[in-house]
Scaffold this motif. Structure first.
Motif, PDB file in Angstrom:
ATOM      1  N   HIS A  40      94.578 -74.299  88.898  1.00  0.00           N
ATOM      2  CA  HIS A  40      93.579 -73.491  89.170  1.00  0.00           C
ATOM      3  C   HIS A  40      93.510 -72.652  90.516  1.00  0.00           C
ATOM      4  O   HIS A  40      94.370 -73.372  91.411  1.00  0.00           O
ATOM      5  CB  HIS A  40      92.237 -74.325  89.299  1.00  0.00           C
ATOM      6  CG  HIS A  40      91.898 -75.015  87.858  1.00  0.00           C
ATOM      7  ND1 HIS A  40      91.332 -74.328  86.827  1.00  0.00           N
ATOM      8  CD2 HIS A  40      92.182 -76.253  87.381  1.00  0.00           C
ATOM      9  CE1 HIS A  40      91.428 -75.107  85.753  1.00  0.00           C
ATOM     10  NE2 HIS A  40      91.708 -76.378  86.241  1.00  0.00           N
ATOM     11  N   ALA A  41      93.252 -71.476  90.577  1.00  0.00           N
ATOM     12  CA  ALA A  41      93.397 -70.883  91.754  1.00  0.00           C
ATOM     13  C   ALA A  41      92.410 -71.417  92.794  1.00  0.00           C
ATOM     14  O   ALA A  41      92.682 -71.507  94.082  1.00  0.00           O
ATOM     15  CB  ALA A  41      92.893 -69.368  91.572  1.00  0.00           C
ATOM     16  N   PHE A  42      91.069 -72.248  92.406  1.00  0.00           N
ATOM     17  CA  PHE A  42      90.209 -72.868  93.172  1.00  0.00           C
ATOM     18  C   PHE A  42      89.874 -74.223  92.454  1.00  0.00           C
ATOM     19  O   PHE A  42      89.729 -74.184  91.218  1.00  0.00           O
ATOM     20  CB  PHE A  42      88.936 -71.953  93.333  1.00  0.00           C
ATOM     21  CG  PHE A  42      89.206 -70.516  93.879  1.00  0.00           C
ATOM     22  CD1 PHE A  42      89.216 -70.543  95.500  1.00  0.00           C
ATOM     23  CD2 PHE A  42      89.201 -69.554  93.154  1.00  0.00           C
ATOM     24  CE1 PHE A  42      89.361 -69.147  95.939  1.00  0.00           C
ATOM     25  CE2 PHE A  42      89.447 -68.199  93.872  1.00  0.00           C
ATOM     26  CZ  PHE A  42      89.666 -68.209  95.281  1.00  0.00           C
ATOM     27  N   PHE A  43      89.970 -75.040  93.282  1.00  0.00           N
ATOM     28  CA  PHE A  43      89.848 -76.427  92.530  1.00  0.00           C
ATOM     29  C   PHE A  43      88.881 -77.322  93.833  1.00  0.00           C
ATOM     30  O   PHE A  43      89.324 -77.453  94.830  1.00  0.00           O
ATOM     31  CB  PHE A  43      91.157 -77.336  92.347  1.00  0.00           C
ATOM     32  CG  PHE A  43      90.722 -78.466  91.471  1.00  0.00           C
ATOM     33  CD1 PHE A  43      90.615 -78.409  90.146  1.00  0.00           C
ATOM     34  CD2 PHE A  43      90.585 -79.651  92.164  1.00  0.00           C
ATOM     35  CE1 PHE A  43      90.495 -79.532  89.541  1.00  0.00           C
ATOM     36  CE2 PHE A  43      90.508 -80.783  91.425  1.00  0.00           C
ATOM     37  CZ  PHE A  43      90.123 -80.509  89.798  1.00  0.00           C
ATOM     38  N   VAL A  44      87.892 -77.713  93.118  1.00  0.00           N
ATOM     39  CA  VAL A  44      86.622 -78.557  93.867  1.00  0.00           C
ATOM     40  C   VAL A  44      86.942 -80.014  93.553  1.00  0.00           C
ATOM     41  O   VAL A  44      86.958 -80.288  92.333  1.00  0.00           O
ATOM     42  CB  VAL A  44      85.484 -78.005  93.674  1.00  0.00           C
ATOM     43  CG1 VAL A  44      84.313 -78.504  94.567  1.00  0.00           C
ATOM     44  CG2 VAL A  44      85.260 -76.406  94.153  1.00  0.00           C
ATOM     45  N   ALA A  55      78.435 -79.339  88.146  1.00  0.00           N
ATOM     46  CA  ALA A  55      77.383 -78.889  88.721  1.00  0.00           C
ATOM     47  C   ALA A  55      77.649 -78.479  90.057  1.00  0.00           C
ATOM     48  O   ALA A  55      77.176 -77.423  90.607  1.00  0.00           O
ATOM     49  CB  ALA A  55      76.205 -79.853  88.609  1.00  0.00           C
ATOM     50  N   THR A  56      78.506 -79.268  90.644  1.00  0.00           N
ATOM     51  CA  THR A  56      78.840 -78.996  92.079  1.00  0.00           C
ATOM     52  C   THR A  56      79.741 -77.493  91.878  1.00  0.00           C
ATOM     53  O   THR A  56      79.454 -76.643  92.933  1.00  0.00           O
ATOM     54  CB  THR A  56      79.891 -80.188  92.582  1.00  0.00           C
ATOM     55  OG1 THR A  56      79.263 -81.154  92.433  1.00  0.00           O
ATOM     56  CG2 THR A  56      80.443 -79.756  94.165  1.00  0.00           C
ATOM     57  N   LEU A  57      80.711 -77.338  91.065  1.00  0.00           N
ATOM     58  CA  LEU A  57      81.309 -76.346  91.040  1.00  0.00           C
ATOM     59  C   LEU A  57      80.398 -75.140  90.818  1.00  0.00           C
ATOM     60  O   LEU A  57      80.504 -74.081  91.342  1.00  0.00           O
ATOM     61  CB  LEU A  57      82.614 -76.306  89.918  1.00  0.00           C
ATOM     62  CG  LEU A  57      83.368 -75.083  89.656  1.00  0.00           C
ATOM     63  CD1 LEU A  57      84.159 -74.706  90.851  1.00  0.00           C
ATOM     64  CD2 LEU A  57      84.295 -75.311  88.446  1.00  0.00           C
ATOM     65  N   LEU A  58      79.626 -75.200  90.015  1.00  0.00           N
ATOM     66  CA  LEU A  58      78.584 -74.133  89.752  1.00  0.00           C
ATOM     67  C   LEU A  58      77.901 -73.752  90.882  1.00  0.00           C
ATOM     68  O   LEU A  58      77.447 -72.531  91.124  1.00  0.00           O
ATOM     69  CB  LEU A  58      77.807 -74.698  88.605  1.00  0.00           C
ATOM     70  CG  LEU A  58      76.481 -73.473  87.930  1.00  0.00           C
ATOM     71  CD1 LEU A  58      77.425 -72.395  87.433  1.00  0.00           C
ATOM     72  CD2 LEU A  58      75.867 -74.084  86.971  1.00  0.00           C
ATOM     73  N   SER A  59      77.472 -74.970  91.598  1.00  0.00           N
ATOM     74  CA  SER A  59      76.621 -74.510  92.923  1.00  0.00           C
ATOM     75  C   SER A  59      77.546 -73.777  93.855  1.00  0.00           C
ATOM     76  O   SER A  59      77.086 -73.076  94.662  1.00  0.00           O
ATOM     77  CB  SER A  59      76.119 -75.931  93.557  1.00  0.00           C
ATOM     78  OG  SER A  59      75.456 -75.601  94.622  1.00  0.00           O
ATOM     79  N   ILE A  88      88.491 -79.009  98.806  1.00  0.00           N
ATOM     80  CA  ILE A  88      88.898 -77.723  98.195  1.00  0.00           C
ATOM     81  C   ILE A  88      90.422 -77.191  98.217  1.00  0.00           C
ATOM     82  O   ILE A  88      91.012 -77.263  99.136  1.00  0.00           O
ATOM     83  CB  ILE A  88      87.931 -76.743  98.690  1.00  0.00           C
ATOM     84  CG1 ILE A  88      86.337 -77.068  99.003  1.00  0.00           C
ATOM     85  CG2 ILE A  88      88.030 -75.270  98.213  1.00  0.00           C
ATOM     86  CD1 ILE A  88      85.449 -76.132  99.441  1.00  0.00           C
ATOM     87  N   ALA A  89      90.727 -77.189  96.935  1.00  0.00           N
ATOM     88  CA  ALA A  89      92.196 -76.354  97.000  1.00  0.00           C
ATOM     89  C   ALA A  89      92.168 -75.101  96.615  1.00  0.00           C
ATOM     90  O   ALA A  89      91.586 -74.656  95.572  1.00  0.00           O
ATOM     91  CB  ALA A  89      93.104 -77.288  96.092  1.00  0.00           C
ATOM     92  N   VAL A  90      92.983 -74.095  97.243  1.00  0.00           N
ATOM     93  CA  VAL A  90      93.052 -72.747  96.898  1.00  0.00           C
ATOM     94  C   VAL A  90      94.566 -72.445  96.924  1.00  0.00           C
ATOM     95  O   VAL A  90      95.163 -73.013  97.896  1.00  0.00           O
ATOM     96  CB  VAL A  90      92.196 -72.085  97.736  1.00  0.00           C
ATOM     97  CG1 VAL A  90      92.569 -72.356  99.343  1.00  0.00           C
ATOM     98  CG2 VAL A  90      92.288 -70.455  97.481  1.00  0.00           C
ATOM     99  N   TRP A  91      94.874 -71.643  96.133  1.00  0.00           N
ATOM    100  CA  TRP A  91      96.305 -71.167  96.180  1.00  0.00           C
ATOM    101  C   TRP A  91      96.509 -70.392  97.613  1.00  0.00           C
ATOM    102  O   TRP A  91      95.869 -69.565  98.205  1.00  0.00           O
ATOM    103  CB  TRP A  91      96.528 -69.957  95.154  1.00  0.00           C
ATOM    104  CG  TRP A  91      96.575 -70.622  93.896  1.00  0.00           C
ATOM    105  CD1 TRP A  91      96.705 -72.031  93.228  1.00  0.00           C
ATOM    106  CD2 TRP A  91      96.607 -69.713  92.546  1.00  0.00           C
ATOM    107  NE1 TRP A  91      96.692 -71.790  91.973  1.00  0.00           N
ATOM    108  CE2 TRP A  91      96.433 -70.758  91.304  1.00  0.00           C
ATOM    109  CE3 TRP A  91      96.461 -68.059  92.272  1.00  0.00           C
ATOM    110  CZ2 TRP A  91      96.606 -70.300  89.966  1.00  0.00           C
ATOM    111  CZ3 TRP A  91      96.468 -68.011  91.166  1.00  0.00           C
ATOM    112  CH2 TRP A  91      96.420 -68.952  89.864  1.00  0.00           C
ATOM    113  N   SER A  92      97.741 -70.876  98.310  1.00  0.00           N
ATOM    114  CA  SER A  92      98.098 -70.246  99.420  1.00  0.00           C
ATOM    115  C   SER A  92      98.271 -68.551  99.343  1.00  0.00           C
ATOM    116  O   SER A  92      98.112 -67.984 100.299  1.00  0.00           O
ATOM    117  CB  SER A  92      98.948 -70.932 100.127  1.00  0.00           C
ATOM    118  OG  SER A  92     100.269 -70.961  99.122  1.00  0.00           O
TER     119      SER A  92
END
Lengths: 299, 577
Positions: free
Chosen positions: B386-390, B400-404, B439-443
């Motif tokens: 995933h490009a973004f991972f919570v 629900a957290t991701l949606l928020s 929170i992880a995001v692609w560098s």
């Protein structure tokens, strides 16, 4: 239930007797036996009033031969005279319980009517007997005549006691059993017999005397003023009937009472009997005068 | 013409009375003993009369009619026959259960009035609505009046603004079919413009609720907090707020400033009084605004309470949850994209600290151990799915957290198609659970060629992301009852009851502290100047007593009594059996 309130002085009331004085019994035929009186008898004999002639036959009383006729015609004829004999009057008052019931009991009018007939008869030297009845018949005063008879009649009438229920058949059977000389039976009653009109008529069919009915009525007999839900108790028998007074029931009652009166009238006509209806709440003698046409009751 | 039992029930009752009397009439045999000379003719007359008809003649029809009339009159009186003009109209009874009804036994008195009023209304044409936080029908048309008492048992007025107007609007829009009378039992009345806009065949009136003279006098001089809130400090301090409180007084008397407590402790500072306004209404209510500047806030609960108190307690206290304006300490690993540091530098809520200076959040490359085991914003390599991972903690709903966060982090503002085209990979977001938030995001996304760091979503992503990682609550703070709070799917009351909202908007309908999804809190308070100022109570266009009209019931009873007397006289005279 009370006894009669009529006393001897009431019956000898001068006004009452004066009104009775106007009335007279006239019989067309009188029974051949009995004592000489003012009634014409079938028997032709020693009376004062000439009636007819008839040819002489052996054995006839030669004192009756009319010699003037013999002198003119040459034939022997006897002169016949009408013999004057008395008319026995048997006064039969109803003393059943129904006669003593009500605010104005019928018995008072009954006794006055009976006494009136007795007075009329005795005034004309007729013999009078008093036979009160209810479910049986008693002899209160045997038939007889005379100047002191009227007081005895009055005494006997004022001593009547309430009897049992009305039973014309039994009463008339006993009356017939007495084998009295044929005369005039004056029945003073309400004619309420437990056997109905047929019982009344059956009782008188066997009576060999001349009959005169004095029916004591009230206005409420034909037009009862009752209404509502009633428990009617027969004052004689004690029988009770539950009645809802409705127009239909009243109509039926009136029709039945009319038939009853018509039956009495028809029977009286067949028997050549006298019939007079007396309202017990009105003057008795005045109403009796209806019977005595022009002051005389022709039998 | 109506009855409290309904048309059909009334007719059935009348028929039953007629039937019963008919049977009694047929059965009734009361014979009067009469001794007669002979029953000879009567016996035969009865038989003859019977023989003429199939059934026995109905006896004494006038007596029967008299009895049925008497019985019918009594039955109609019992059924509360209504022949007034009101009987041709529907009647809506609005039972006010708002804050003003909380004083003394006013709500109980209002319930008693309603229970006395309802039986006099047509059963098919009456509708009773309890106007509490959610107006609800407590007696529908056709229901027995006794149900009203059962349904009002245990109900009580609450510290809420009036909902009479809302109930009236709803009922008029949905259920009105005929001309109607609206009867408000209580203090509240719809706004003047609503009254003016009522249809011509709708008459609105109000029934006064009796209260003790002491209570009434107290209400006449009621004062309460009608506004309470905060705003960014005018001094410019990001971590401080200015507090506003407005106090309104209905009658004469000094307006006292509220006393403040912070998490139950005395604040030690007092409000500054500024200005006084006078209401334009006929009640002459006065309002004074009080301010408190530069109050440091870190998520505490601030309560304002008026000293003394009065009969209306609901408006004597107001609370709010202060925002948490503490700076989030962030440790940033070296060699990270400089755009991140620039965003942190301009955000007053964030400050960069050394890894040894007890940071709350760390920004690092994925897989590293920089700053230890802390909630982290991690830059991952291209191998991640995933490009973004919570990552949320146990107990939270990842979906629900991701949606928020999707909205709050501004991910929706990213041109995902362009990024996907350039990276030739699917741009997706995922969520999971872990020991701590992350929170992880692609560098790769931080490279300028993908336009992520240059988008308007990037500062939002960094600031909100770091605050979420630090657990900073983004409280709404205070909300008047009836106000709308956006972006809320679930709300939890103090009693633990969960409210699922519609349309991502939550409206508190009663005073109290509510927990919102995302960890937010809001303290709902009455804050209603109309209630505090008693404006509603004075807006009474008509007293209901005058609209009651002609009551035929006493006359029915009187007529029945008269007929009974006539029957008694006739009976005594032997005219009727």
């Amino acid at each position: 239930m009370t006894t009669t309130s009529v006393t001897i002085p009431d019956l000898f009331d001068p006004e009452f007797l004066a009104s009775v004085e106007r009335l007279k019994l006239i019989a067309r035929r009188v029974a051949p036996s009995g004592s000489p009186a003012e009634k014409r008898s079938k028997q032709q004999g020693s009376g004062m009033e000439f009636r007819d002639y008839r040819p002489y036959s052996p054995g006839d009383d030669i004192k009756a031969i009319d010699w003037n006729v013999y002198r003119r015609l040459g034939k022997v004829f006897l002169r016949l005279f009408e013999e004057q004999r008395d008319l026995p009057v048997y006064v039969v008052p109803d003393v059943s319980r129904s006669m003593f019931h009500g605010d104005v009991p019928r018995i008072d009018a009954c006794l006055r009517a009976a006494f009136a007939f007795a007075a009329i008869a005795l005034r004309e030297a007729d013999s009078v007997g008093v036979f009160p009845f209810s479910d049986t018949l008693d002899v209160a005063l045997r038939p007889g005549s005379g100047s002191g008879r009227l007081l005895r009649v009055a005494t006997s009438l004022t001593k009547v006691e309430p009897g049992g229920p009305t039973d014309f058949v039994a009463a008339m059977r006993r009356f017939s059993a007495m084998r009295l000389r044929p005369g005039l039976v004056v029945v003073v009653s309400d004619f309420f017999d437990r056997n109905g009109l047929e019982g009344v008529l059956d009782a008188f069919r066997s009576v060999q005397h001349r009959l005169c009915f004095v029916q004591l009525v009230r206005k409420t007999d034909a037009q009862p003023n009752l209404e509502g839900e009633l428990l009617l108790q027969d004052c004689e028998s004690g029988h009770e009937s539950e009645v809802s007074i409705t127009p239909a029931v009243l109509d039926a009652y009136r029709e039945l009472y009319r038939k009853f009166e018509d039956g009495m009238t028809s029977f009286a006509r067949k028997r050549h009997a006298g019939l007079v209806r007396i309202d017990v709440e009105d003057n008795v003698v005045d109403q009796l005068a209806q019977l005595f046409e022009s002051g005389a009751y022709v039998l | 013409m109506t009855t409290s039992l309904g048309f059909v029930a009334t007719l059935l009752g009348l028929a039953a009375i007629a039937g019963v009397f008919f049977l009694l009439h047929r059965l009734r045999v009361r014979h009067r003993l009469v001794v007669v000379d002979t029953t000879l003719f009567w016996k035969q007359a009865i038989e003859d009369a019977r023989a003429r008809v199939l059934v026995q003649r109905f006896r004494h029809p006038w007596v029967y009619a008299l009895l049925v009339t008497i019985g019918g009159l009594l039955w109609l009186a019992f059924a509360r026959l209504d022949v007034s003009a009101r009987s041709a109209r529907d009647t809506l009874v609005l039972l006010d259960a708002s804050a003003t009804m909380t004083s003394g036994d006013r709500f109980a008195s209002a319930c008693e009035i309603a229970e006395e009023l309802v039986p006099s209304l047509g059963v098919e044409r009456r509708h009773v609505i309890l106007c509490d936080e959610r107006p609800r029908t407590v007696l529908a048309p056709g229901e027995h009046a006794r149900l009203l008492h059962e349904r009002l048992v245990g109900r009580e007025a609450r510290g809420i603004p009036p909902t009479v107007e809302r109930a009236l609007r709803s009922w008029l829009g949905r259920m009105r079919e005929r001309p109607c009378d609206v009867v408000v039992i209580g203090d509240s009345m719809p706004a003047s413009e609503v009254l003016a806009a009522l249809p011509s065949d709708v008459r609105l009136s109000r029934v006064d609720v009796a209260s003790s003279s002491a209570s009434a006098s107290t209400r006449a001089s009621n004062q309460g907090i009608t506004a309470f809130g905060y705003a960014a400090a005018r001094s410019g301090s990001w971590d401080r707020v200015d507090i506003l409180a407005e106090v309104t007084r209905a009658g004469a008397g000094e307006i006292s400033p509220p006393v403040l407590t912070l998490d139950g402790r005395a604040l030690g500072r007092a409000f500054e009084r500024r200005g006084e306004t006078r209401s334009s209404g006929p009640d002459g209510a006065r309002s004074v605004r009080f301010y408190l500047n530069d109050l440091a806030c870190s998520g505490e609960s601030l309560e304002a309470r008026l000293p003394g108190g009065d009969s209306l307690e609901a408006d004597d206290k107001a609370t709010l949850v202060l925002p948490d304006r503490r700076k989030v300490r962030v440790a940033v690993e070296a060699d990270l994209p400089p755009a991140i540091a620039r965003v942190i530098a301009v955000d007053p809520a964030l400050e960069i600290v050394e890894a040894s200076a007890e940071p709350a959040v760390v920004i690092r490359r994925a897989g590293g151990s920089f700053a230890g085991d802390l909630p982290a914003l991690e830059l991952t390599g291209g191998a991640s799915e995933h490009a973004f991972f919570v990552t949320c903690t146990e107990g939270d709903d990842p979906g629900a957290t991701l949606l928020s966060l999707h909205t709050r982090l501004g991910l929706g503002e990213i041109d995902a198609n362009a990024v996907a085209t350039k990276t030739r990979r699917v741009i997706s977001a995922g969520a999971g659970t872990g020991a701590r938030r992350g929170i992880a995001v692609w560098s790769e996304l931080f490279a300028h060629e993908y336009n992520f760091v240059d988008s308007r979503a990037f500062p939002l992503f960094v600031s909100v992301g770091l605050r979420w990682l630090a657990g900073v609550r983004d409280d709404v703070g205070a909300a008047p009852i009836g106000s709308v709070i956006e972006d809320v799917q679930l709300a939890t009351t103090e009693s633990g009851r969960t409210i699922r909202t519609l349309g991502d908007a939550f409206t508190p309908v009663a005073a109290g502290l509510y927990g919102l999804d995302g960890g937010r809190r809001v303290d709902a308070t009455l804050l209603d100047p109309l209630v505090t100022g008693g404006v509603n109570a004075s807006k009474s266009p008509e007293r209901y007593g005058a609209a009651l009209g002609f009551d035929i019931v006493p006359w029915l009873l009187l007529l029945a009594a008269l007929l009974l007397c006539i029957e008694w006289v006739l009976f005594q005279r032997g005219r009727i059996p």
